[in-house]
Design an enzyme around this catalytic site. Structure first.
Site, mmCIF file in Angstrom:
data_model
loop_
_atom_site.group_PDB
_atom_site.id
_atom_site.type_symbol
_atom_site.label_atom_id
_atom_site.label_comp_id
_atom_site.label_asym_id
_atom_site.label_seq_id
_atom_site.Cartn_x
_atom_site.Cartn_y
_atom_site.Cartn_z
ATOM 1 N N PRO A 23 0.862 -1.193 0.000
ATOM 2 C CA PRO A 23 0.000 0.000 0.000
ATOM 3 C C PRO A 23 0.892 1.235 0.000
ATOM 4 C CG PRO A 23 0.104 -0.958 2.199
ATOM 5 C CD PRO A 23 0.866 -1.883 1.297
ATOM 6 N N MET A 24 0.734 2.113 -1.003
ATOM 7 C CA MET A 24 1.585 3.294 -1.123
ATOM 8 C C MET A 24 0.721 4.518 -1.372
ATOM 9 S SD MET A 24 4.635 1.594 -3.429
ATOM 10 C CE MET A 24 3.494 0.755 -4.532
ATOM 11 N N CYS A 106 3.414 3.304 9.249
ATOM 12 C CA CYS A 106 3.818 4.556 8.609
ATOM 13 C C CYS A 106 4.719 5.359 9.546
ATOM 14 C CB CYS A 106 2.597 5.382 8.216
ATOM 15 S SG CYS A 106 3.024 6.937 7.397
ATOM 16 N N LYS A 145 -0.038 -4.223 9.158
ATOM 17 C CA LYS A 145 1.321 -3.975 8.664
ATOM 18 C C LYS A 145 2.054 -3.179 9.733
ATOM 19 C CE LYS A 145 3.875 -2.429 4.559
ATOM 20 N NZ LYS A 145 4.816 -1.422 5.081
ATOM 21 N N ASN A 206 8.782 -7.301 4.293
ATOM 22 C CA ASN A 206 8.904 -6.075 3.515
ATOM 23 C C ASN A 206 10.259 -5.436 3.812
ATOM 24 O OD1 ASN A 206 7.198 -2.836 3.498
ATOM 25 N ND2 ASN A 206 8.333 -3.857 1.885
ATOM 26 N N GLY A 207 11.038 -5.170 2.746
ATOM 27 C CA GLY A 207 12.325 -4.513 2.924
ATOM 28 C C GLY A 207 13.469 -5.246 2.256
ATOM 29 N N ALA A 230 7.669 -2.306 -2.312
ATOM 30 C CA ALA A 230 7.161 -0.937 -2.462
ATOM 31 C C ALA A 230 8.008 -0.169 -3.478
ATOM 32 C CB ALA A 230 7.153 -0.226 -1.108
ATOM 33 N N GLU A 231 9.113 0.451 -3.042
ATOM 34 C CA GLU A 231 9.942 1.270 -3.929
ATOM 35 C C GLU A 231 10.465 0.485 -5.128
ATOM 36 O OE1 GLU A 231 10.468 4.357 -4.027
ATOM 37 O OE2 GLU A 231 10.209 5.234 -2.035
#
Length: 432
Positions: A23-24, A106, A145, A206-207, A230-231
């Site tokens: 989710p971004m 976040c 998350k 994630n990461g 994500a990125e």
């Protein structure tokens, strides 16, 4: 009908998804999700939605829930700090998705001001209540998350508490809330692995994902059930495949999806800037046109201009700009976050701010005393030397007339020259 839980939910509803798009905010809209699904994404999340805004704003709800039959499985993510507000918002969304995700990760300043995201990590009772109320009242499962804490044991206990509260699937970003921007650093797969071993629900990692091989390596090293990107996905939407897309091909394909599934121009422009980042650094005319674009038609022109410039020149690659890139600049690149800039000034001297603090301190004590010179006078003298040697402020110069200009101008020009250039090519500058 009783809702499915844990691994049964992951396998039967989410199809055992292992490749997930994160989710971004302003980035994982429908058009982008559909492009990502075409290239291997098995599960997508909506952008983070503010539960309170979602409740009171009809247009915000419509845009946030924009989807289509092929956009499944889909998880809607909310941020909130009030259980009733979150639950009421989730009830409006539950018929449009397969699960509701609570954002507990976040790290941005806006999350700190609003008291949500990773900043709820110190209020475990509130986090527990947010999850429990939704778990009891919603017809779809609740997922979460989170970010980790530096302390491994605290991180594991936090995850176990979230599981007990009713979370059916947990995504773990292996960084702390302090690890952001230039100080991001590497995510800790050690923390993710410890959580996976401690809970009995599916876990996504994630990461640290730059290539498809990183997805497989992460799953092997941490034993997680899926990997969220994500990125890396924003810079290469084909990251889950073995293909190496050309930047203008994938950008034009995204524009087609954005035409079919409309989104705000700023979202589309941001995607194209990320996809074509290194190419736009080389071919600035296309970059300037994209920066001043007002709609998809303008964006398409900028991508075509970039394509033509690359086709004409990049096969020779005379100036060696690509030396630091894994692939030639006309290919999508893995995302590498820039290293933090040093804090000292250009001359390697003490900053003025630090020196002023030093002055204040030395007035109270004599720790900076020098023979024949009062401590406070010593600090004043040092400050004067810094000010004399500090480089004067350099203003941007207009590329056309030589007068002071602006680097934020689409044409790197002063206001009069910018207006003149805008009329010539019928493109507006957001700066002027």
């Amino acid at each position: 009908q009783e809702k499915l839980k844990g691994f049964e939910f992951w396998e039967k509803v989410l199809g055992g998804a292992t490749r997930i798009v994160a989710p971004m905010v302003d980035q994982s809209e429908l058009a982008w999700r559909m492009l990502s699904r075409k290239y291997g994404a098995e599960l997508c999340y909506t952008p983070m939605l503010h539960a309170s805004v979602f409740l009171r704003d009809q247009q915000y709800r419509t845009e946030g829930l924009a989807s289509c039959p092929a956009d499944r499985p889909l998880i809607v993510q909310f941020c909130a700090n009030d259980p009733d507000v979150l639950c009421n918002a989730a009830m409006l969304a539950q018929d449009h998705c397969d699960a509701i995700d609570i954002n507990l990760g976040c790290p941005q300043a806006i999350a700190k001001r609003g008291n949500y995201g990773a900043f709820l990590g110190e209020n475990w009772k509130l986090v527990e209540k947010l999850i429990k109320v939704c778990h009891e009242k919603l017809s779809v499962p609740i997922t979460c998350k989170i970010r980790v804490f530096e302390d491994l044991e605290k991180t594991v206990e936090y995850a176990k508490m979230i599981e007990r509260a009713g979370c059916q699937l947990l995504t773990v970003h292996g960084r702390t809330k302090e690890m952001k921007g230039p100080m991001t650093g590497l995510a800790s797969w050690k923390h993710i692995k410890a959580i996976k071993e401690a809970v009995k629900i599916p876990v996504f990692a994630n990461g640290n994902i730059q290539y498809k091989s990183d997805v497989e390596r992460c799953m092997t090293e941490t034993s997680v059930d899926g990997v969220m990107v994500a990125e890396g996905n924003l810079h290469n939407p084909c990251i889950f495949t073995d293909t190496r897309p050309v930047i203008w091909d994938i950008a034009l394909e995204y524009i087609e999806y954005a035409t079919k599934y409309p989104c705000p121009p700023s979202y589309a422009r941001g995607h194209i800037f990320k996809i074509c980042h290194h190419g736009l650094q080389r071919h600035t005319a296309a970059r300037d046109l994209l920066g001043s674009s007002r709609d998809l038609k303008d964006m398409k022109r900028s991508v075509e201009l970039l394509r033509d410039a690359c086709v004409e020149t990049c096969w020779v690659d005379k100036d060696g700009v690509n030396d630091s890139l894994p692939f030639r600049h006309w290919f999508c690149q893995p995302y590498v976050r820039p290293a933090p800039k040093p804090k000292e000034n250009k001359n390697g001297q003490i900053s003025k701010t630090k020196l002023k603090k030093m002055m204040k301190r030395c007035r109270k004590s004599g720790d900076l005393g020098v023979e024949g010179l009062d401590p406070a006078e010593k600090a004043k003298k040092l400050l004067k030397i810094i000010e004399e040697k500090s480089p004067k402020k350099v203003y941007d110069i207009c590329v056309k007339c030589g007068n002071p200009g602006s680097s934020r101008c689409a044409f790197k020009s002063c206001k009069p020259c910018c207006k003149s250039r805008s009329r010539e090519i019928d493109v507006s500058c957001t700066m002027h």
